[in-house]
Design an enzyme around this catalytic site. Structure first.
Site, PDB file in Angstrom:
ATOM      1  N   ARG A  71       0.797  -1.223   0.000  1.00  0.00           N
ATOM      2  CA  ARG A  71       0.000   0.000   0.000  1.00  0.00           C
ATOM      3  C   ARG A  71       0.829   1.270   0.000  1.00  0.00           C
ATOM      4  O   ARG A  71       0.277   2.363  -0.007  1.00  0.00           O
ATOM      5  CB  ARG A  71      -0.965  -0.012   1.176  1.00  0.00           C
TER       6      ARG A  71
ATOM      7  N   ASP B  21      -4.361  -2.606  -0.674  1.00  0.00           N
ATOM      8  CA  ASP B  21      -4.396  -2.949   0.738  1.00  0.00           C
ATOM      9  C   ASP B  21      -4.922  -4.375   0.863  1.00  0.00           C
ATOM     10  O   ASP B  21      -5.820  -4.765   0.120  1.00  0.00           O
ATOM     11  CB  ASP B  21      -5.325  -1.964   1.463  1.00  0.00           C
TER      12      ASP B  21
ATOM     13  N   GLU C 185       3.087   3.697  -1.953  1.00  0.00           N
ATOM     14  CA  GLU C 185       3.593   4.044  -3.283  1.00  0.00           C
ATOM     15  C   GLU C 185       5.055   4.482  -3.237  1.00  0.00           C
ATOM     16  O   GLU C 185       5.834   4.165  -4.140  1.00  0.00           O
ATOM     17  CB  GLU C 185       2.722   5.114  -3.933  1.00  0.00           C
TER      18      GLU C 185
ATOM     19  N   ASN D  54      12.295 -13.029  15.515  1.00  0.00           N
ATOM     20  CA  ASN D  54      12.611 -11.618  15.421  1.00  0.00           C
ATOM     21  C   ASN D  54      13.791 -11.452  14.466  1.00  0.00           C
ATOM     22  O   ASN D  54      14.842 -12.043  14.667  1.00  0.00           O
ATOM     23  CB  ASN D  54      12.965 -11.073  16.812  1.00  0.00           C
TER      24      ASN D  54
ATOM     25  N   LYS E 146       2.739  -4.686  12.526  1.00  0.00           N
ATOM     26  CA  LYS E 146       3.558  -5.530  13.390  1.00  0.00           C
ATOM     27  C   LYS E 146       4.332  -4.818  14.479  1.00  0.00           C
ATOM     28  O   LYS E 146       4.902  -5.453  15.340  1.00  0.00           O
ATOM     29  CB  LYS E 146       4.513  -6.363  12.550  1.00  0.00           C
TER      30      LYS E 146
ATOM     31  N   LYS F  72       5.598 -14.494  17.954  1.00  0.00           N
ATOM     32  CA  LYS F  72       4.687 -13.811  18.886  1.00  0.00           C
ATOM     33  C   LYS F  72       3.325 -14.499  18.950  1.00  0.00           C
ATOM     34  O   LYS F  72       2.536 -14.240  19.846  1.00  0.00           O
ATOM     35  CB  LYS F  72       4.463 -12.350  18.491  1.00  0.00           C
TER      36      LYS F  72
END
Length: 175
Positions: free
Chosen positions: A33, A60, A35, A166, A84, A126
């Protein structure tokens, strides 16, 4: 291979697209999403002489119709888009739900409609014992994605999930 990557202008998506193009993928659709970040990706791929097989779609993951347009003709989808940053989304759980859960459901529904063969949903560590909005959203996304196989298989895509840890230097990295 013709592959669409959601979140393609993010840290993980960008690296994946570069690797796929380097390995000779027939077409890589970069779906995101932003540009400005897509323009950066295009410039980077152009400098590396990898631009010919790249296709850019602004959109999106919350927009199933746009996802279907972008996926048409692809055999594989890697869904790497997500909100995130644990610190940033702590006070916006509704937005996390809309993107990480509902947006992910749009990805799987679009893949079924576009007759994609395989979908890989990227999650993270997570989701194992979720303690925040991000972790809860990813755990929910995983369960919903895997359950979609009951609808999708054998006539639609096989949907899988993969968890990463991570990643040092990634956007929102806690290291």
């Amino acid at each position: 291979m013709k592959i669409l990557v959601t979140g393609a202008s993010g840290f993980y998506g960008r690296a994946l697209c570069r690797a796929l193009l380097t390995d000779g993928a027939e077409r890589v659709v970069l779906y995101s999403r932003s540009e400005s970040r897509q323009a950066e990706c295009a410039e980077e791929l152009h400098r590396a002489n990898l631009i010919d097989a790249a296709r850019f779609f602004l959109g999106d993951v919350r927009d199933q119709a746009r996802l279907e347009e972008a996926m048409w003709g692809c055999d594989t989808v890697v869904h790497a888009a997500a909100l995130k940053r644990v610190d940033a989304v702590a006070y916006d759980p509704g937005e996390v739900r809309k993107t990480n859960i509902m947006g992910s459901a749009c990805v799987t529904a679009a893949a079924i409609a576009a007759r994609v063969e395989r979908v890989l949903m990227i999650s993270s560590d997570k989701a194992v014992a979720p303690e925040n909005a991000y972790g809860v959203s990813k755990a929910h996304m995983e369960r919903e994605a895997v359950a979609m196989n009951a609808v999708a298989v054998p006539r639609g895509p096989r949907i899988s999930c993969a968890r990463g840890g991570n990643v040092l230097g990634s956007t929102g990295s806690v290291v």
